[in-house]
Write a protein that holds these residues in place. Sequence first.
Motif, PDB file in Angstrom:
ATOM      1  N   GLU A 216       0.841  -1.195   0.000  1.00 27.30           N
ATOM      2  CA  GLU A 216       0.000   0.000   0.000  1.00 27.30           C
ATOM      3  C   GLU A 216       0.878   1.247   0.000  1.00 27.30           C
ATOM      4  O   GLU A 216       0.605   2.220  -0.712  1.00 27.30           O
ATOM      5  N   VAL A 217       1.930   1.225   0.807  1.00 31.33           N
ATOM      6  CA  VAL A 217       2.862   2.352   0.843  1.00 31.33           C
ATOM      7  C   VAL A 217       3.556   2.500  -0.503  1.00 31.33           C
ATOM      8  O   VAL A 217       3.678   3.610  -1.045  1.00 31.33           O
ATOM      9  N   ALA A 218       4.024   1.373  -1.053  1.00 25.58           N
ATOM     10  CA  ALA A 218       4.753   1.404  -2.326  1.00 25.58           C
ATOM     11  C   ALA A 218       3.889   1.980  -3.441  1.00 25.58           C
ATOM     12  O   ALA A 218       4.337   2.841  -4.219  1.00 25.58           O
ATOM     13  N   ARG A 219       2.654   1.534  -3.533  1.00 21.78           N
ATOM     14  CA  ARG A 219       1.776   2.008  -4.606  1.00 21.78           C
ATOM     15  C   ARG A 219       1.421   3.472  -4.434  1.00 21.78           C
ATOM     16  O   ARG A 219       1.301   4.220  -5.409  1.00 21.78           O
ATOM     17  N   GLU A 220       1.270   3.886  -3.181  1.00 20.99           N
ATOM     18  CA  GLU A 220       1.000   5.295  -2.914  1.00 20.99           C
ATOM     19  C   GLU A 220       2.157   6.171  -3.376  1.00 20.99           C
ATOM     20  O   GLU A 220       1.971   7.315  -3.792  1.00 20.99           O
ATOM     21  N   MET A 221       3.386   5.612  -3.329  1.00 19.21           N
ATOM     22  CA  MET A 221       4.573   6.357  -3.738  1.00 19.21           C
ATOM     23  C   MET A 221       4.923   6.134  -5.210  1.00 19.21           C
ATOM     24  O   MET A 221       5.961   6.586  -5.679  1.00 19.21           O
ATOM     25  N   GLY A 222       4.052   5.426  -5.936  1.00 19.65           N
ATOM     26  CA  GLY A 222       4.276   5.213  -7.367  1.00 19.65           C
ATOM     27  C   GLY A 222       5.314   4.163  -7.688  1.00 19.65           C
ATOM     28  O   GLY A 222       5.883   4.152  -8.786  1.00 19.65           O
ATOM     29  N   ILE A 223       5.581   3.259  -6.758  1.00 18.47           N
ATOM     30  CA  ILE A 223       6.573   2.198  -6.959  1.00 18.47           C
ATOM     31  C   ILE A 223       5.879   0.943  -7.492  1.00 18.47           C
ATOM     32  O   ILE A 223       4.859   0.511  -6.930  1.00 18.47           O
ATOM     33  N   GLU A 224       6.401   0.368  -8.541  1.00 15.23           N
ATOM     34  CA  GLU A 224       5.860  -0.888  -9.068  1.00 15.23           C
ATOM     35  C   GLU A 224       6.076  -1.973  -8.011  1.00 15.23           C
ATOM     36  O   GLU A 224       7.209  -2.209  -7.593  1.00 15.23           O
ATOM     37  N   SER A 225       5.010  -2.604  -7.580  1.00 19.36           N
ATOM     38  CA  SER A 225       5.134  -3.540  -6.460  1.00 19.36           C
ATOM     39  C   SER A 225       4.388  -4.844  -6.709  1.00 19.36           C
ATOM     40  O   SER A 225       3.381  -4.879  -7.429  1.00 19.36           O
ATOM     41  N   TYR A 226       4.907  -5.888  -6.087  1.00 19.54           N
ATOM     42  CA  TYR A 226       4.336  -7.228  -6.201  1.00 19.54           C
ATOM     43  C   TYR A 226       4.256  -7.821  -4.798  1.00 19.54           C
ATOM     44  O   TYR A 226       5.215  -7.730  -4.031  1.00 19.54           O
ATOM     45  N   SER A 227       3.116  -8.431  -4.486  1.00 22.94           N
ATOM     46  CA  SER A 227       2.933  -8.982  -3.144  1.00 22.94           C
ATOM     47  C   SER A 227       2.360 -10.394  -3.213  1.00 22.94           C
ATOM     48  O   SER A 227       1.489 -10.686  -4.040  1.00 22.94           O
ATOM     49  N   TYR A 228       2.867 -11.247  -2.321  1.00 24.02           N
ATOM     50  CA  TYR A 228       2.435 -12.641  -2.268  1.00 24.02           C
ATOM     51  C   TYR A 228       2.332 -13.070  -0.809  1.00 24.02           C
ATOM     52  O   TYR A 228       2.892 -12.441   0.086  1.00 24.02           O
ATOM     53  N   ASP A 229       1.605 -14.155  -0.585  1.00 28.81           N
ATOM     54  CA  ASP A 229       1.438 -14.625   0.783  1.00 28.81           C
ATOM     55  C   ASP A 229       1.014 -16.094   0.777  1.00 28.81           C
ATOM     56  O   ASP A 229       0.374 -16.559  -0.180  1.00 28.81           O
TER      57      ASP A 229
END
Length: 350
Positions: free
Chosen positions: A103-116
């Motif tokens: 959420e922080v990364a996307r708010e800062m415009g960073i391309e992000s990938y998350s898994y769990d």
Amino acid sequence: MPFAAGADTFGAVPAINFNPMGPLRSFGCCGPCFIQVENHNMTQQKTAARGMGSSVISFPDRGPWGDSKWRGNASGHVYRTLFEQLSPKVFVDPMVGSGTSVEVAREMGIESYSYDLRDGYNAVTMDLLTKVGKHADLIVSHPPYGSMIRYAGPGGMWGDKPHPDDLGNCIDDADFHEKMQAVLLNQRRATRPGGYYGTLIGDWRRGSVYSSYQAEMIARMPSNELAAVIIKMQHNCLSDLKTYGRMKLPKLVHEYLILWEKRGVSAVVLLSGMVKEQAQRVTGTWKNIVRCVLQGLGGKASLDKLYAAIAAAAPERLATNNFWREKVRQTLNSNADTFRNEDRGIWSLT
């Protein structure tokens, strides 16, 4: 923090006036540091304005990101300041938990990938690079701290039964250490050369047993890639609600954000270097054990007395090693700078 994290929130670094740093490799210290923290109400902005101002971070306010009900959820300000410090274009969290980091990364415009794990991704057994499809600039995991919190199953954060691959469900610390090494090597493979991979982890004391998870992780990964060990103060923990009697040792109120910088070497070169480092540790440990025992015997003793003293010191451990006497003799014979053969079967310190 995919298998969900066992960390808590942070805040501003109190009473430390450092200028915001440039590249991460600027973090450094000439030895162990003990910092007297005062003025805890110092504004967060001093530290958080442009990255991390020092190697100690503290954020009592977790921010609006993620789910505050998710146990072990870290403050989003930790990720924000980390992103400001390193400026990644591609970020990956293989244990995303409630989603704070992305959420922080996307708010800062960073391309992000998350898994769990709860979504079917197992960071121990599934290749992260294949999953993402590209190398990342920064990959940070936030695992459970041993079996402190079990995330899958009744009483956990998801699922109606325990999951065998939940890192909070490991058999013991040895099982956790082995699996976390696999996770970190998986993260490393998915990181571009020059990029950073790391983890947010705390230690755990229960009774007389102290598990230093961060120390074990550092020992198991390439020493020449270690870039920073950042101390994060803990806030808003469940343990804060408990009342403790007089404690013999201080309560744990910190965690560690450990970062490694990937060097452009092949897996074969990397692993051979790690094996060599481990072998050197074992050799050095045997040398120091024999030296310590010989010192206790007055600096000179027969092999029989040396064997007896070593056996008395660690009977359980030596019971599973049929060749420890050979190892003692090898240690004596291969370290002429430390041990001297006075006579047949008689050894002394040089």
